[in-house]
Design an enzyme around this catalytic site. Sequence first.
Site, PDB file in Angstrom:
ATOM      1  N   ASP A 349     -41.816  22.048 -12.484  1.00  0.00           N
ATOM      2  CA  ASP A 349     -41.742  23.001 -11.378  1.00  0.00           C
ATOM      3  C   ASP A 349     -41.072  22.364 -10.165  1.00  0.00           C
ATOM      4  OD1 ASP A 349     -42.705  25.535  -9.983  1.00  0.00           O
ATOM      5  OD2 ASP A 349     -43.583  23.968  -8.719  1.00  0.00           O
ATOM      6  N   GLU A 403     -36.946  23.680 -13.576  1.00  0.00           N
ATOM      7  CA  GLU A 403     -36.785  24.813 -12.671  1.00  0.00           C
ATOM      8  C   GLU A 403     -35.921  24.358 -11.497  1.00  0.00           C
ATOM      9  OE1 GLU A 403     -39.534  27.896 -10.083  1.00  0.00           O
ATOM     10  OE2 GLU A 403     -39.657  25.741  -9.793  1.00  0.00           O
TER      11      GLU A 403
END
Length: 687
Positions: A349, A403
């Site tokens: 993330d 990401e």
Amino acid sequence: METAAADTLTTADHPAAPHLPLVQHDPWLAPYAAVIQHRLDRFHARKAEIVAQAGALTKYACRHQQLGLHYDARRRGYWLREWAPAAHALFAVGDFNEWDRGYTPLTRRDDGVWEVFLSEQTFPNLTPGSRYKLHVHAANGQRDRLPATVRRVVQDEHTKDFSAQIWRPEQPFQWTDQQFRINNYVKEPLIYEAHVGMALEEGRVGSWREFADQILPRIQEDGYNVVQLMAVAEHPYYGSFGYHVANFFAPSARFGTPEDLKYLINEAHRRGLAVVMDMVHSHSVKNEAEGLGNLDGSGGLYFHEGPRGQHPGWDSLLFDYGRPEVQQFLLSNLRYWLEEFHFDGFRFDGVTSMLYHHHGEGTAFTDYAQYFGPEADEDAILYLQLATALVRECKKSALLIAEDMSGMPGLARPVEEGGLGFGYRLAMGLPDYWIKTLKHQRDEDWSMGGLWHQLTNRRQGEKTVAYAESHDQALVGDKSLSHWLLDARIYSGMSRLQEADLLTARGVALHKLIRLVTLGAGGEAYMNFIGNEFGHPEWVDFPREGNSWSHHYARRQWSLADNPDLYFHSWLLFDRAMIQLERRTRFLAAPTQLLHADEDNKVLAFERAGLVFVFNFHPERSLSDYRFFAGQPGSYTLLLDSDQPEFGGYARIAADVKHFSLPDEHGTPFLSLYLPSRTAQVLQRGK
């Protein structure tokens, strides 16, 4: 550690740099070849240091075995160790010593690690289930803290206080997944993004075991082959979706025990599903009572001191990736989840925030120089290279997904080629494109060329995970695709027992087309967020003061998907059909070829793996005997039709007709099809 002065390097500093595979693949990288080579050199130098120190990268990633609480069977007691070099004193406190904050001191070693041995004879109440903490004396005062590598954290129901808890089951979990191999089940990742706590229809927090027993069968039946779990590591605020992590080695106790999480993963493997963990190494929660912040009173320790250690947009702390102890802590965290819980990889993330000192905030990435100049955080880049290398050493076939919205070149290329080592990157522009299109454009103004550009505008040679929407679009403050398409009719117009009005018919049709065209052309893998496969009618809003601490919107209404009288069920059947189509034909492994883009009639056609995808996005116009370039001559059979009645359509396309390509005056093969408005067809060329 040295930080590269990336903006001052030239190819003269590294004459071999232009021969890097990453640069050879993309000639536009040639001016930055020296920076890419310097990054690779730093990686090799740092890895050599680690190997010289520990023998191997995997052996170096052992901080979780050295720090924290560990049982010593020979001496019959527990060792408690903590790295806190600037602390004045540390004490062990808990129910085992009646929370006496001065009774059980730790001793400081030369390396800044404090330790104490807690004998069972001295502390007979120190048993599995006991709660404990560290009491730290430091420049910022005296405070109770949780160990950095604590493996279980529980919250008191009354005081809401978090404590560490000894977790040592009498019988270790019995894994039965020894025969599971990712490559045997996952050819192209079809990812089901899920949050365990909100996976039940009841208005409460779901558990690891309930997810395993109730939700995994659904995921398997739908055809997905990867489960991506959010909010795994412990986080004090439930509504953070798990992105404000406090305890990086502790599975969230709100979902059950560590053994329950192991049961979930073991069960997923039994069903042929790989499990990927949403890994948050981009930042950490500020809470000092629960987290790592200012643990030894130095103002930093695991994080940068001062403003550099504060994320301006996330209200969180930023790791100092250049500090060896922090590298070791984070690398150990990856190894721990892979080995202890058998995770099959990670979706990292917030990678954009890691890659740049400005964290990507307010930045439009329009020039290659932005990836290699002074704003690039070379320490973070080095850490990510070490992280992907470690994961590959631990589990060669592990899935690694980044990401990143910046488009960093080489992010999803091997480290040895000059990349960062991820296997996939998220196509973050696609959901933004769909939301902007639905929000700002009339249907008759959609551009087929613009759509094709968005679907295929990705770095060649770097695999991409396509998705039309994820958890970001389902949260309060945004809308899911079904909500954008149907608005209030998502509640009042979804019955198939009555004739759909024009707005409902539009929404039902476009929801299918958007998801199919995204799967068909958007990447080499695909992702769906839990419930979106059937157009879940409500957003996600976790219990908070603003909604009177309700779980009403933190759940999934599976009964809607299971009701054949509702269009939700039709959407589910269509999603299942398109996912199963990919499983049968493996078209994601093949390149795409544009066959036809008609701006006037809103027709888009492309070929992939011998399949021809044809979309008519026109809001009104159905097209008879519509001719377009076939790509290859031959016979074509219909495999998928969005207009089938079970998918909420009107049965306007004959399923049993075999189509034969015909040559035009130049000998070019073309197909002639009937294309009803707002429908999609997938045809397969005969062999």
